[in-house]
Design an enzyme around this catalytic site. Structure first.
Site, PDB file in Angstrom:
ATOM      1  N   LYS A  17       2.751 -16.208  23.690  1.00  0.00           N
ATOM      2  CA  LYS A  17       2.406 -15.098  22.793  1.00  0.00           C
ATOM      3  C   LYS A  17       1.486 -15.533  21.670  1.00  0.00           C
ATOM      4  CE  LYS A  17       6.745 -15.292  20.238  1.00  0.00           C
ATOM      5  NZ  LYS A  17       6.314 -15.898  18.990  1.00  0.00           N
ATOM      6  N   ARG A  92      12.056  -9.967  14.473  1.00  0.00           N
ATOM      7  CA  ARG A  92      12.770 -10.853  15.387  1.00  0.00           C
ATOM      8  C   ARG A  92      14.184 -10.350  15.672  1.00  0.00           C
ATOM      9  NH1 ARG A  92       9.627 -15.687  15.922  1.00  0.00           N
ATOM     10  NH2 ARG A  92      10.928 -17.448  16.472  1.00  0.00           N
ATOM     11  N   ARG A 131       5.049 -28.551  25.786  1.00  0.00           N
ATOM     12  CA  ARG A 131       4.509 -28.443  24.428  1.00  0.00           C
ATOM     13  C   ARG A 131       5.146 -29.498  23.517  1.00  0.00           C
ATOM     14  NH1 ARG A 131       5.091 -22.812  21.367  1.00  0.00           N
ATOM     15  NH2 ARG A 131       7.128 -23.587  20.768  1.00  0.00           N
ATOM     16  N   ARG A 137       6.608 -30.971  18.252  1.00  0.00           N
ATOM     17  CA  ARG A 137       7.271 -30.096  17.274  1.00  0.00           C
ATOM     18  C   ARG A 137       8.750 -30.424  17.192  1.00  0.00           C
ATOM     19  NH1 ARG A 137       5.292 -23.900  17.784  1.00  0.00           N
ATOM     20  NH2 ARG A 137       7.499 -23.595  17.340  1.00  0.00           N
ATOM     21  N   ARG A 148      16.954 -21.591  20.735  1.00  0.00           N
ATOM     22  CA  ARG A 148      15.952 -20.567  20.415  1.00  0.00           C
ATOM     23  C   ARG A 148      15.894 -19.508  21.509  1.00  0.00           C
ATOM     24  NH1 ARG A 148      10.765 -23.387  19.913  1.00  0.00           N
ATOM     25  NH2 ARG A 148       9.975 -21.919  18.400  1.00  0.00           N
TER      26      ARG A 148
HETATM   27  P1  AMP Z   1       7.947 -19.261  16.156  1.00  0.00           P
HETATM   28  O1  AMP Z   1       6.758 -20.136  16.081  1.00  0.00           O
HETATM   29  O2  AMP Z   1       7.610 -17.806  16.104  1.00  0.00           O
HETATM   30  O3  AMP Z   1       8.826 -19.596  17.326  1.00  0.00           O
HETATM   31  O4  AMP Z   1       8.819 -19.545  14.845  1.00  0.00           O
HETATM   32  C1  AMP Z   1       9.314 -20.831  14.546  1.00  0.00           C
HETATM   33  C2  AMP Z   1      10.571 -20.731  13.712  1.00  0.00           C
HETATM   34  O5  AMP Z   1      10.283 -20.049  12.480  1.00  0.00           O
HETATM   35  C3  AMP Z   1      11.698 -19.930  14.336  1.00  0.00           C
HETATM   36  O6  AMP Z   1      12.482 -20.691  15.237  1.00  0.00           O
HETATM   37  C4  AMP Z   1      12.485 -19.511  13.091  1.00  0.00           C
HETATM   38  O7  AMP Z   1      13.241 -20.587  12.576  1.00  0.00           O
HETATM   39  C5  AMP Z   1      11.375 -19.219  12.108  1.00  0.00           C
HETATM   40  N1  AMP Z   1      10.932 -17.807  12.210  1.00  0.00           N
HETATM   41  C6  AMP Z   1       9.720 -17.350  12.673  1.00  0.00           C
HETATM   42  N2  AMP Z   1       9.670 -16.025  12.623  1.00  0.00           N
HETATM   43  C7  AMP Z   1      10.865 -15.597  12.132  1.00  0.00           C
HETATM   44  C8  AMP Z   1      11.432 -14.338  11.867  1.00  0.00           C
HETATM   45  N3  AMP Z   1      10.748 -13.194  12.112  1.00  0.00           N
HETATM   46  N4  AMP Z   1      12.686 -14.292  11.359  1.00  0.00           N
HETATM   47  C9  AMP Z   1      13.386 -15.415  11.098  1.00  0.00           C
HETATM   48  N5  AMP Z   1      12.915 -16.642  11.356  1.00  0.00           N
HETATM   49  C10 AMP Z   1      11.677 -16.756  11.866  1.00  0.00           C
END
Ligand code: AMP
Length: 202
Positions: A17, A92, A131, A137, A148
């Site tokens: 995404k 989310r 990744r 990461r 996750r």
């Molecule tokens: P992502 O790159 O979108 O997978 O985000 C990485 C991490 O950031 C997630 O595993 C959460 O810890 C935090 N995070 C990102 N977006 C949100 C959200 N909308 N609400 C809460 N935590 C978030």
């Protein structure tokens, strides 16, 4: 002047995404607002926000809804988001959907489409492992990946039910080459009358 295009891209971690979001946003000439990127940048820079969220992110948990929604509201209030935006990684969960609804309603703004990337669990896991090796990461370890994905299934997937009842969801098959998936997304948006303007894509 074309009317603003406001999009969400939703999908499990490893669905592509982020990459697709950037492509779509570039074509429409709108900013990508990725909460994950905002958090990671703050962690990397060691800001107060970064220190506050680092542990939560490293464990693959969600940052609090209040904090995340405040960051999104601030970002969407900036001038470059007035002509549209693509949200990646937000909302989310259902509470965040309510926060976003409230914000958009207050501005008399509406979402144009919710792009739901569909990728089988095994494929997501494979991509996340790759990744992890590639980008190193902290939140791409086996345990955190499983965490996750579980959170995605229990908390994030239900938001598609809500947006589905509003007729906003386009399910996009996320398996294939990057270009194939991008083409599917454009086709779905075009079917809604949302095409990148010639100016933005030139
Ligand atoms: P992502 O790159 O979108 O997978 O985000 C990485 C991490 O950031 C997630 O595993 C959460 O810890 C935090 N995070 C990102 N977006 C949100 C959200 N909308 N609400 C809460 N935590 C978030």
């Amino acid at each position: 002047m074309a009317s603003p295009v406001r999009l969400l891209i939703v999908g499990p971690q490893g669905s592509g995404k982020g990459t697709q979001g950037v492509r779509i946003a570039e074509a429409f000439g709108i900013p990508v607002v990725s909460t994950g990127d905002v958090f990671r940048a703050n962690v990397a820079e060691g800001t107060e926000l970064g220190l506050q969220v680092k542990e939560v992110i490293d464990a693959g948990q969600l940052v609090s809804d209040e904090l995340t929604s405040r960051i999104v509201r601030d970002r969407l209030s900036k001038e470059d988001a007035a002509d549209g935006f693509l949200l990646d990684g937000y909302p989310r969960n259902l509470a965040q959907v309510m926060h976003l609804d409230e914000f958009l309603e207050g501005r008399d703004e509406h979402l144009g489409a919710v792009l739901a990337l569909v990728v089988p669990r095994d494929e997501s896991i494979e991509r996340l492992r790759a990744r992890a090796i590639d980008q190193g990461r902290a939140d791409d370890t086996e345990e955190v990946i499983a965490n996750r994905l579980a959170i995605y299934e229990s908390e994030t997937a239900p938001i598609l039910g809500v947006y589905g009842t509003r007729g906003l969801v386009d399910e996009i098959d996320g398996v294939g080459t990057l270009d194939e998936v991008t083409e599917r997304i454009f086709a779905a948006l075009e079917a809604r009358g949302l095409a990148p303007s010639a100016a933005a894509s030139a």
